[in-house]
Design an enzyme around this catalytic site. Sequence first.
Site, PDB file in Angstrom:
ATOM      1  CG  ASN A   9     -48.549-130.271  49.236  1.00 31.36           C
ATOM      2  OD1 ASN A   9     -48.330-131.462  49.037  1.00 31.36           O
ATOM      3  ND2 ASN A   9     -49.703-129.818  49.707  1.00 31.36           N
ATOM      4  CD1 TRP A  10     -43.937-131.375  44.518  1.00 33.53           C
ATOM      5  CD2 TRP A  10     -43.184-133.421  43.987  1.00 33.53           C
ATOM      6  NE1 TRP A  10     -42.623-131.253  44.147  1.00 33.53           N
ATOM      7  CE2 TRP A  10     -42.120-132.491  43.819  1.00 33.53           C
ATOM      8  CE3 TRP A  10     -42.938-134.766  43.714  1.00 33.53           C
ATOM      9  CZ2 TRP A  10     -40.854-132.880  43.384  1.00 33.53           C
ATOM     10  CZ3 TRP A  10     -41.673-135.151  43.288  1.00 33.53           C
ATOM     11  CH2 TRP A  10     -40.648-134.212  43.119  1.00 33.53           C
ATOM     12  CE  LYS A  11     -52.004-129.016  46.685  1.00 33.47           C
ATOM     13  NZ  LYS A  11     -53.187-128.226  46.782  1.00 33.47           N
ATOM     14  CG  HIS A  96     -52.674-129.403  52.951  1.00 33.30           C
ATOM     15  ND1 HIS A  96     -53.834-129.314  52.209  1.00 33.30           N
ATOM     16  CD2 HIS A  96     -51.753-128.648  52.301  1.00 33.30           C
ATOM     17  CE1 HIS A  96     -53.608-128.545  51.155  1.00 33.30           C
ATOM     18  NE2 HIS A  96     -52.350-128.126  51.185  1.00 33.30           N
ATOM     19  CD  GLU A  98     -55.447-130.030  48.883  1.00 34.63           C
ATOM     20  OE1 GLU A  98     -54.548-130.895  48.829  1.00 34.63           O
ATOM     21  OE2 GLU A  98     -55.433-128.987  48.195  1.00 34.63           O
ATOM     22  CD  GLU A 168     -51.180-124.103  52.553  1.00 37.68           C
ATOM     23  OE1 GLU A 168     -50.420-123.928  51.619  1.00 37.68           O
ATOM     24  OE2 GLU A 168     -51.787-125.169  52.750  1.00 37.68           O
ATOM     25  N   GLY A 174     -55.327-123.810  45.348  1.00 37.23           N
ATOM     26  CA  GLY A 174     -55.648-124.465  44.081  1.00 37.23           C
ATOM     27  C   GLY A 174     -56.748-123.760  43.306  1.00 37.23           C
ATOM     28  CB  SER A 214     -53.204-119.445  44.049  1.00 37.84           C
ATOM     29  OG  SER A 214     -54.278-120.363  44.042  1.00 37.84           O
ATOM     30  N   GLY A 235     -48.265-125.345  45.992  1.00 35.91           N
ATOM     31  CA  GLY A 235     -48.847-126.583  45.469  1.00 35.91           C
ATOM     32  C   GLY A 235     -48.597-126.696  43.975  1.00 35.91           C
ATOM     33  N   GLY A 236     -49.577-126.309  43.194  1.00 38.62           N
ATOM     34  CA  GLY A 236     -49.545-126.473  41.733  1.00 38.62           C
ATOM     35  C   GLY A 236     -48.238-126.039  41.082  1.00 38.62           C
TER      36      GLY A 236
HETATM   37  C1  PEP Z   1     -50.982-126.208  48.931  1.00 32.31           C
HETATM   38  O1  PEP Z   1     -51.119-127.329  48.471  1.00 32.31           O
HETATM   39  O2  PEP Z   1     -50.628-126.089  50.105  1.00 32.31           O
HETATM   40  C2  PEP Z   1     -51.207-125.039  48.069  1.00 32.31           C
HETATM   41  C3  PEP Z   1     -51.021-123.857  48.566  1.00 32.31           C
HETATM   42  O3  PEP Z   1     -51.600-125.287  46.775  1.00 32.31           O
HETATM   43  P1  PEP Z   1     -51.661-124.215  45.558  1.00 32.31           P
HETATM   44  O4  PEP Z   1     -50.338-123.509  45.542  1.00 32.31           O
HETATM   45  O5  PEP Z   1     -51.872-125.059  44.340  1.00 32.31           O
HETATM   46  O6  PEP Z   1     -52.791-123.283  45.829  1.00 32.31           O
END
Ligand code: PEP
Length: 252
Positions: A9-11, A96, A98, A168, A174, A214, A235-236
């Site tokens: 997930n590049w957000k 999600h 966010e 999640e 994040g 993470s 994500g990251g």
């Molecule tokens: C996400 O965006 O779904 C996520 C899990 O981000 P991260 O891996 O950065 O915690």
Amino acid sequence: MRKILVAGNWKMNNDVEASLKLTENLKELSKEFDQNVDVIICPPFVSLYSVKQALNGTSIKIGAQNMHFEDRGAYTGEISPLMLKELGVEYVIIGHSERRQYFNETDETVNKKLKSALKYGLKPILCVGETLEQRESGIEKQTVKNQIVKAFEDIDLSDAEKMVVAYEPIWAIGTGKTATSQQANDMAAFIRLAIADTYDRELSEKITILYGGSVKLDNANEILSQSDIDGALVGGASLKAVEFSEIINYSK
Ligand code: PEP
């Protein structure tokens, strides 16, 4: 046996140029990807077309990060499932945290979006998870069960089979804090139970359940080796081609 799935997930990162650069790097690395792992990348809307074209000839699939539940109309700023289909998008992240936190996504809109995605042949990646406060109050399972029950409301078994669920925990997204592999696996097993209650045991055993929060190279192996976890929503770490590839190849 359930296949492992790793989704990036590049957000709201990477303009079109940067998206294409990351895609090219991933394509190069994909020659060495573990063939037992399905790989999806979810760039921002504006990059979907170019990234999809660039992915032709590879096994990497493409997903969107959100969509509206209506197929067209006066919804300024929104993107419809039909528009995603036209671009060749196969997956869509729904609910999600966010979006729940900053954009007023509710269990009700999540349910509408899931139905709409399924109607148009998009495979939803449904995100569920509790806040730190909910976990500390001991209501994390109740919270996730409510999200699951409401998300799946009035969805037929034949459609439910096409869904992916991502657990999640919000406190792990994040933040650099990961759930322990035990916490993640317990919740994934609990989600299977909730799905067995809503549908049947067969579906609960077949459905793909990801962990997100993470996930990095140094914890991927431990998390992805858990019995009830079938992959990761990243994500990251999905913004770095080498690290994302190494997560995909966690078992190599
Ligand atoms: C996400 O965006 O779904 C996520 C899990 O981000 P991260 O891996 O950065 O915690």
